[in-house]
Design an enzyme around this catalytic site. Structure first.
Site, PDB file in Angstrom:
ATOM      1  N   SER A 133      36.447  41.585  34.951  1.00 30.79           N
ATOM      2  CA  SER A 133      35.917  41.036  36.201  1.00 30.79           C
ATOM      3  C   SER A 133      34.409  40.784  36.147  1.00 30.79           C
ATOM      4  CB  SER A 133      36.202  42.043  37.318  1.00 30.79           C
ATOM      5  OG  SER A 133      35.444  41.723  38.452  1.00 30.79           O
ATOM      6  N   GLU A 135      32.578  41.365  38.476  1.00 25.84           N
ATOM      7  CA  GLU A 135      31.996  42.506  39.182  1.00 25.84           C
ATOM      8  C   GLU A 135      31.289  43.446  38.189  1.00 25.84           C
ATOM      9  OE1 GLU A 135      31.901  42.840  42.477  1.00 25.84           O
ATOM     10  OE2 GLU A 135      31.280  44.936  42.646  1.00 25.84           O
ATOM     11  N   TYR A 156      34.892  50.580  41.332  1.00 25.41           N
ATOM     12  CA  TYR A 156      35.810  49.565  40.804  1.00 25.41           C
ATOM     13  C   TYR A 156      35.218  48.937  39.538  1.00 25.41           C
ATOM     14  CZ  TYR A 156      37.920  44.904  40.355  1.00 25.41           C
ATOM     15  OH  TYR A 156      38.511  43.767  39.873  1.00 25.41           O
TER      16      TYR A 156
HETATM   17  P1  NAP Z   1      45.626  41.844  44.072  1.00 25.96           P
HETATM   18  O1  NAP Z   1      46.117  40.668  44.867  1.00 25.96           O
HETATM   19  O2  NAP Z   1      44.944  42.955  44.769  1.00 25.96           O
HETATM   20  O3  NAP Z   1      46.895  42.429  43.278  1.00 25.96           O
HETATM   21  C1  NAP Z   1      46.844  43.690  42.647  1.00 25.96           C
HETATM   22  C2  NAP Z   1      48.223  43.997  42.069  1.00 25.96           C
HETATM   23  O4  NAP Z   1      48.183  45.299  41.453  1.00 25.96           O
HETATM   24  C3  NAP Z   1      49.339  44.069  43.141  1.00 25.96           C
HETATM   25  O5  NAP Z   1      50.514  43.517  42.596  1.00 25.96           O
HETATM   26  C4  NAP Z   1      49.502  45.566  43.350  1.00 25.96           C
HETATM   27  O6  NAP Z   1      50.779  45.947  43.809  1.00 25.96           O
HETATM   28  C5  NAP Z   1      49.301  46.041  41.902  1.00 25.96           C
HETATM   29  N1  NAP Z   1      49.028  47.481  41.830  1.00 25.96           N
HETATM   30  C6  NAP Z   1      48.098  48.188  42.522  1.00 25.96           C
HETATM   31  N2  NAP Z   1      48.176  49.492  42.220  1.00 25.96           N
HETATM   32  C7  NAP Z   1      49.186  49.620  41.309  1.00 25.96           C
HETATM   33  C8  NAP Z   1      49.764  50.721  40.643  1.00 25.96           C
HETATM   34  N3  NAP Z   1      49.335  51.971  40.840  1.00 25.96           N
HETATM   35  N4  NAP Z   1      50.788  50.496  39.770  1.00 25.96           N
HETATM   36  C9  NAP Z   1      51.252  49.230  39.590  1.00 25.96           C
HETATM   37  N5  NAP Z   1      50.758  48.141  40.198  1.00 25.96           N
HETATM   38  C10 NAP Z   1      49.733  48.339  41.061  1.00 25.96           C
HETATM   39  O7  NAP Z   1      44.657  41.340  42.908  1.00 25.96           O
HETATM   40  P2  NAP Z   1      44.436  39.857  42.315  1.00 25.96           P
HETATM   41  O8  NAP Z   1      43.397  39.190  43.128  1.00 25.96           O
HETATM   42  O9  NAP Z   1      45.726  39.222  42.078  1.00 25.96           O
HETATM   43  O10 NAP Z   1      43.728  40.212  40.929  1.00 25.96           O
HETATM   44  C11 NAP Z   1      44.497  40.450  39.754  1.00 25.96           C
HETATM   45  C12 NAP Z   1      43.663  41.274  38.762  1.00 25.96           C
HETATM   46  O11 NAP Z   1      42.487  40.571  38.434  1.00 25.96           O
HETATM   47  C13 NAP Z   1      43.208  42.623  39.278  1.00 25.96           C
HETATM   48  O12 NAP Z   1      43.173  43.513  38.182  1.00 25.96           O
HETATM   49  C14 NAP Z   1      41.798  42.364  39.762  1.00 25.96           C
HETATM   50  O13 NAP Z   1      41.043  43.556  39.736  1.00 25.96           O
HETATM   51  C15 NAP Z   1      41.337  41.360  38.740  1.00 25.96           C
HETATM   52  N6  NAP Z   1      40.320  40.386  39.173  1.00 25.96           N
HETATM   53  C16 NAP Z   1      40.515  39.670  40.299  1.00 25.96           C
HETATM   54  C17 NAP Z   1      39.592  38.712  40.654  1.00 25.96           C
HETATM   55  C18 NAP Z   1      39.753  37.880  41.897  1.00 25.96           C
HETATM   56  O14 NAP Z   1      38.773  37.296  42.338  1.00 25.96           O
HETATM   57  N7  NAP Z   1      40.962  37.782  42.446  1.00 25.96           N
HETATM   58  C19 NAP Z   1      38.470  38.487  39.837  1.00 25.96           C
HETATM   59  C20 NAP Z   1      38.328  39.231  38.682  1.00 25.96           C
HETATM   60  C21 NAP Z   1      39.264  40.171  38.335  1.00 25.96           C
HETATM   61  P3  NAP Z   1      51.125  45.989  45.418  1.00 25.96           P
HETATM   62  O15 NAP Z   1      51.423  44.548  45.784  1.00 25.96           O
HETATM   63  O16 NAP Z   1      52.295  46.881  45.471  1.00 25.96           O
HETATM   64  O17 NAP Z   1      49.891  46.498  46.105  1.00 25.96           O
HETATM   65  N1  GDD Z   2      35.776  42.199  51.774  1.00 31.66           N
HETATM   66  C1  GDD Z   2      34.726  41.891  52.559  1.00 31.66           C
HETATM   67  N2  GDD Z   2      34.834  42.061  53.905  1.00 31.66           N
HETATM   68  N3  GDD Z   2      33.587  41.449  51.980  1.00 31.66           N
HETATM   69  C2  GDD Z   2      32.548  41.126  52.791  1.00 31.66           C
HETATM   70  C3  GDD Z   2      32.613  41.260  54.194  1.00 31.66           C
HETATM   71  C4  GDD Z   2      33.824  41.764  54.767  1.00 31.66           C
HETATM   72  O1  GDD Z   2      33.954  41.925  55.979  1.00 31.66           O
HETATM   73  N4  GDD Z   2      31.432  40.852  54.718  1.00 31.66           N
HETATM   74  C5  GDD Z   2      30.657  40.484  53.702  1.00 31.66           C
HETATM   75  N5  GDD Z   2      31.315  40.645  52.522  1.00 31.66           N
HETATM   76  C6  GDD Z   2      30.766  40.400  51.182  1.00 31.66           C
HETATM   77  C7  GDD Z   2      30.894  41.582  50.231  1.00 31.66           C
HETATM   78  O2  GDD Z   2      29.874  42.551  50.486  1.00 31.66           O
HETATM   79  C8  GDD Z   2      30.735  40.895  48.883  1.00 31.66           C
HETATM   80  O3  GDD Z   2      29.387  40.729  48.568  1.00 31.66           O
HETATM   81  C9  GDD Z   2      31.357  39.507  49.131  1.00 31.66           C
HETATM   82  O4  GDD Z   2      31.494  39.360  50.551  1.00 31.66           O
HETATM   83  C10 GDD Z   2      32.719  39.315  48.474  1.00 31.66           C
HETATM   84  O5  GDD Z   2      33.533  40.409  48.836  1.00 31.66           O
HETATM   85  P1  GDD Z   2      35.104  40.434  48.489  1.00 31.66           P
HETATM   86  O6  GDD Z   2      35.753  39.196  48.963  1.00 31.66           O
HETATM   87  O7  GDD Z   2      35.646  41.739  48.939  1.00 31.66           O
HETATM   88  O8  GDD Z   2      35.122  40.305  46.893  1.00 31.66           O
HETATM   89  P2  GDD Z   2      34.294  41.083  45.768  1.00 31.66           P
HETATM   90  O9  GDD Z   2      33.340  40.092  45.171  1.00 31.66           O
HETATM   91  O10 GDD Z   2      33.745  42.362  46.243  1.00 31.66           O
HETATM   92  O11 GDD Z   2      35.451  41.430  44.712  1.00 31.66           O
HETATM   93  C11 GDD Z   2      36.406  40.452  44.332  1.00 31.66           C
HETATM   94  O12 GDD Z   2      35.937  39.725  43.217  1.00 31.66           O
HETATM   95  C12 GDD Z   2      35.780  40.497  42.030  1.00 31.66           C
HETATM   96  C13 GDD Z   2      35.260  39.540  40.945  1.00 31.66           C
HETATM   97  O13 GDD Z   2      33.874  39.447  41.017  1.00 31.66           O
HETATM   98  C14 GDD Z   2      37.717  41.190  44.053  1.00 31.66           C
HETATM   99  O14 GDD Z   2      38.743  40.250  43.887  1.00 31.66           O
HETATM  100  C15 GDD Z   2      37.623  42.015  42.783  1.00 31.66           C
HETATM  101  O15 GDD Z   2      38.919  42.532  42.449  1.00 31.66           O
HETATM  102  C16 GDD Z   2      37.133  41.096  41.656  1.00 31.66           C
HETATM  103  O16 GDD Z   2      37.019  41.792  40.444  1.00 31.66           O
END
Ligand code: NAP
Ligand code: GDD
Length: 342
Positions: A133, A135, A156
């Protein structure tokens, strides 16, 4: 005739898991997804592609397991013998990771090691994708690429750094074909409702329909490089088809603030967000990642990946979807009301 490839996905019920499953099924893979037991249905994002297990030859199978349970992971890998594993499962919410730091380390960090060890112990020949990520870059200033040092700013992110380096270690030490996709934020209509983009698009739709009057948010100045999840799962699959395993940054190369996302989402519905948004410190983080902006030129050069959906279209796509969803809910609620009145 060549056998169909088998893919195993952790996190199949999540945003990325659902798009990746659609992609792999379209490419004629057999897909196995690990789901965890839950007291309510957690398969909403994949119900449309779910196949009845009584079907004589289902291409999608769901199996129970948990990243906290090494024996289930070992058994699944031994039984399925996947050609490719996409490890997307995680406690993926950054703000929540400050509330449950130990659990986040357990699932997001150690869960990855359990999978890597299961591959080694079973001796199954497979390729491995790890969901790293942006992050992890934390406080290191943009632009960020594969050479940029990590400075994690949340439990995280620290767990993801551990998982990232363990993946590199298994590649270097045991010759495993293991890739880290360092993906920047990616969103979609299927994004979890508590991530900021979806929270905003859902609220905008509900406010437009008169279902909500306020939206409480945290830091509006944070900047993110937001792309579309559908484009990003293509990058995952493509990096797994290369001759050599490597790590790649996947990003749009554009950065926008939360404020700009508000402008775009509310503006699309001719609303002024300033009339509805209030700041609630509970949504702020003890340590914030101020600015992310990815440089994905390595992926572009290696396998020609580039994003198709841009910021404005992404925000509009999400708002339109939430408007449709919430209007449907409204219809259903009105209908229920009518039924009650009769
Ligand atoms: P998400 O929607 O939060 O999905 C997370 C998945 O992990 C869900 O299927 C959840 O199952 C499963 N999970 C959570 N705890 C588990 C456990 N103990 N055992 C087995 N499965 C478990 O995340 P996403 O946005 O699709 O992201 C996919 C991956 O990419 C994650 O690893 C995330 O950290 C990473 N990532 C995401 C982003 C982004 O912007 N989306 C960016 C960079 C990296 P349930 O449905 O049962 O909760
Ligand atoms: N969730 C959330 N809720 N974020 C907020 C809010 C709120 O009410 N208000 C402001 N923010 C700001 C957060 O502080 C952060 O700076 C930004 O919006 C994005 O927050 P999120 O959408 O929660 O995403 P993230 O960047 O913290 O994390 C996501 O992206 C990562 C990749 O950079 C997640 O998908 C992570 O799993 C992923 O790795």
């Amino acid at each position: 005739m060549t056998a169909m490839k088998k893919a195993l996905i952790t996190g199949i019920t999540g945003q990325d898991g659902s798009y990746l499953t659609e992609l792999l099924l379209a490419k004629s893979y057999r897909v196995f997804g690990i789901i965890r037991r839950s007291s309510s249905f957690n398969t909403g994002r994949i119900d449309h592609i779910y196949q009845d297990p009584h079907d004589p030859d289902p291409k999608l199978k769901l199996v129970f397991g948990d990243l906290n349970d090494a024996s289930s992971l070992n058994k699944i890998i031994r039984t399925v013998q996947p050609d490719e594993i996409y490890h997307l499962g995680a406690q993926s919410h950054v703000r929540v990771s400050f509330d449950v730091p130990e659990y986040t380390g357990e699932i997001t960090g150690l869960g990855t090691v359990r999978l890597l060890e299961a591959i080694r112990e079973t001796g199954v020949t497979t390729r491995f994708y790890n969901a790293s990520s942006s992050e992890m870059f934390g406080s290191t200033p943009p632009p960020q690429n594969e050479q940029t040092p990590f400075h994690p700013r949340s439990p995280y992110a620290a767990a993801k750094v551990y998982a990232h380096w363990m993946t590199v270690n298994y590649r270097d030490g045991y010759g495993l074909f293991a890739c880290n996709g360092i993906l920047f934020n990616h969103e979609s209509p299927r994004r979890g409702e508590t991530f900021v983009t979806r929270k905003i698009t859902r609220a905008a739709a509900r406010i437009k329909l008169g279902l909500q009057t306020k939206l409480f948010l945290g830091n509006l100045d944070a900047r993110r490089d937001w792309g579309y999840a559908g484009d990003y799962v293509e990058a995952m699959w493509t990096m797994m088809q290369q001759d050599k395993a490597d790590d790649y940054v996947i990003a749009t190369g554009e950065t926008h603030s939360v404020r700009e996302f508000l402008d775009e989402a509310f503006g699309h519905l001719s609303l002024d967000w300033k009339e509805y948004v209030e700041i609630d410190p509970r949504y702020c983080r003890p340590t914030e990642v101020d600015a992310l902006l990815g440089d994905s030129s390595k992926a572009r050069k290696a396998f020609g990946w580039k994003p198709k959906v841009r910021f404005q279209d992404l925000a509009r796509m999400m708002v339109d979807s939430d408007l449709e969803l919430e209007s449907g809910l409204l219809d259903r609620r009105t209908r229920n009301h009518e039924v009650l009145e009769r």
